[in-house]
Design a protein around this motif. Structure first.
Motif, short mmCIF file in Angstrom:
data_model
loop_
_atom_site.label_atom_id
_atom_site.label_comp_id
_atom_site.label_asym_id
_atom_site.label_seq_id
_atom_site.Cartn_x
_atom_site.Cartn_y
_atom_site.Cartn_z
N PRO A 167 -2.77 -10.91 30.28
CA PRO A 167 -1.84 -9.80 30.53
C PRO A 167 -2.47 -8.69 31.38
O PRO A 167 -1.77 -7.97 32.08
CB PRO A 167 -1.50 -9.27 29.14
CG PRO A 167 -1.91 -10.32 28.19
CD PRO A 167 -2.97 -11.13 28.85
N ALA A 168 -3.79 -8.56 31.32
CA ALA A 168 -4.47 -7.53 32.10
C ALA A 168 -4.24 -7.72 33.60
O ALA A 168 -4.16 -6.75 34.35
CB ALA A 168 -5.97 -7.53 31.79
N THR A 169 -4.13 -8.96 34.04
CA THR A 169 -3.89 -9.25 35.46
C THR A 169 -2.60 -8.59 35.93
O THR A 169 -2.56 -7.92 36.96
CB THR A 169 -3.81 -10.76 35.69
OG1 THR A 169 -5.05 -11.35 35.30
CG2 THR A 169 -3.52 -11.10 37.13
N TYR A 170 -1.54 -8.78 35.17
CA TYR A 170 -0.23 -8.26 35.56
C TYR A 170 -0.15 -6.74 35.36
O TYR A 170 0.51 -6.05 36.13
CB TYR A 170 0.86 -8.99 34.77
CG TYR A 170 0.80 -10.46 35.04
CD1 TYR A 170 1.32 -10.99 36.22
CD2 TYR A 170 0.17 -11.33 34.16
CE1 TYR A 170 1.23 -12.34 36.49
CE2 TYR A 170 0.09 -12.68 34.42
CZ TYR A 170 0.62 -13.17 35.60
OH TYR A 170 0.53 -14.52 35.87
N THR A 171 -0.83 -6.25 34.35
CA THR A 171 -0.86 -4.81 34.12
C THR A 171 -1.56 -4.09 35.26
O THR A 171 -1.05 -3.12 35.82
CB THR A 171 -1.56 -4.49 32.78
OG1 THR A 171 -0.89 -5.18 31.73
CG2 THR A 171 -1.58 -3.01 32.51
N LEU A 172 -2.74 -4.58 35.62
CA LEU A 172 -3.50 -3.95 36.70
C LEU A 172 -2.80 -4.09 38.05
O LEU A 172 -2.81 -3.16 38.86
CB LEU A 172 -4.90 -4.55 36.77
CG LEU A 172 -5.80 -4.21 35.58
CD1 LEU A 172 -7.11 -4.98 35.66
CD2 LEU A 172 -6.05 -2.72 35.50
N HIS A 173 -2.17 -5.24 38.28
CA HIS A 173 -1.42 -5.42 39.53
C HIS A 173 -0.28 -4.41 39.61
O HIS A 173 -0.05 -3.79 40.66
CB HIS A 173 -0.89 -6.85 39.63
CG HIS A 173 -0.14 -7.10 40.88
ND1 HIS A 173 1.24 -7.02 40.95
CD2 HIS A 173 -0.56 -7.41 42.13
CE1 HIS A 173 1.62 -7.28 42.19
NE2 HIS A 173 0.55 -7.52 42.92
N GLY A 174 0.44 -4.24 38.52
CA GLY A 174 1.55 -3.29 38.50
C GLY A 174 1.09 -1.86 38.67
O GLY A 174 1.71 -1.07 39.39
N ILE A 175 0.01 -1.50 38.01
CA ILE A 175 -0.52 -0.13 38.13
C ILE A 175 -0.97 0.15 39.55
O ILE A 175 -0.67 1.20 40.12
CB ILE A 175 -1.66 0.10 37.12
CG1 ILE A 175 -1.10 0.14 35.71
CG2 ILE A 175 -2.42 1.38 37.43
CD1 ILE A 175 -2.15 0.15 34.62
N ARG A 176 -1.69 -0.80 40.16
CA ARG A 176 -2.14 -0.62 41.54
C ARG A 176 -0.96 -0.47 42.48
O ARG A 176 -0.95 0.37 43.37
CB ARG A 176 -2.99 -1.81 41.98
CG ARG A 176 -4.41 -1.68 41.59
CD ARG A 176 -5.25 -2.76 42.28
NE ARG A 176 -6.32 -3.13 41.38
CZ ARG A 176 -6.45 -4.30 40.77
NH1 ARG A 176 -5.57 -5.25 41.00
NH2 ARG A 176 -7.44 -4.52 39.96
#
Length: 70
Positions: free
Chosen positions: A10-19
């Motif tokens: 889930p960190a992949t999608y969270t960080l992608h969205g935040i960026r």
């Protein structure tokens, strides 16, 4: 193989969205894919985690490996 494994985090999608939101100023429509994936992961992972915890707890209780204090 690590890129494949990162797709399950889930960190992949969270960080992608935040960026995307902070750097590119992306709106909800751009972030909707990440949010959808995170929602599906949450709907699947939370009940699965609760179920697996129950199995582990019962195993520990039956084998005497669960220390009770209090």
């Amino acid at each position: 193989w690590m890129q494949w494994a990162a797709q399950l985090s889930p960190a992949t999608y969270t960080l992608h969205g935040i960026r995307a939101a902070l750097v590119d100023g992306a709106g909800f429509t751009v972030l909707s894919r990440d949010l959808l994936v995170l929602g599906v992961m949450g709907v699947v992972a939370v009940p699965l985690g609760i179920w697996l915890f129950g199995i582990a707890e019962n195993y520990c209780k039956h084998t005497g490996r669960l220390k009770r204090s209090g």
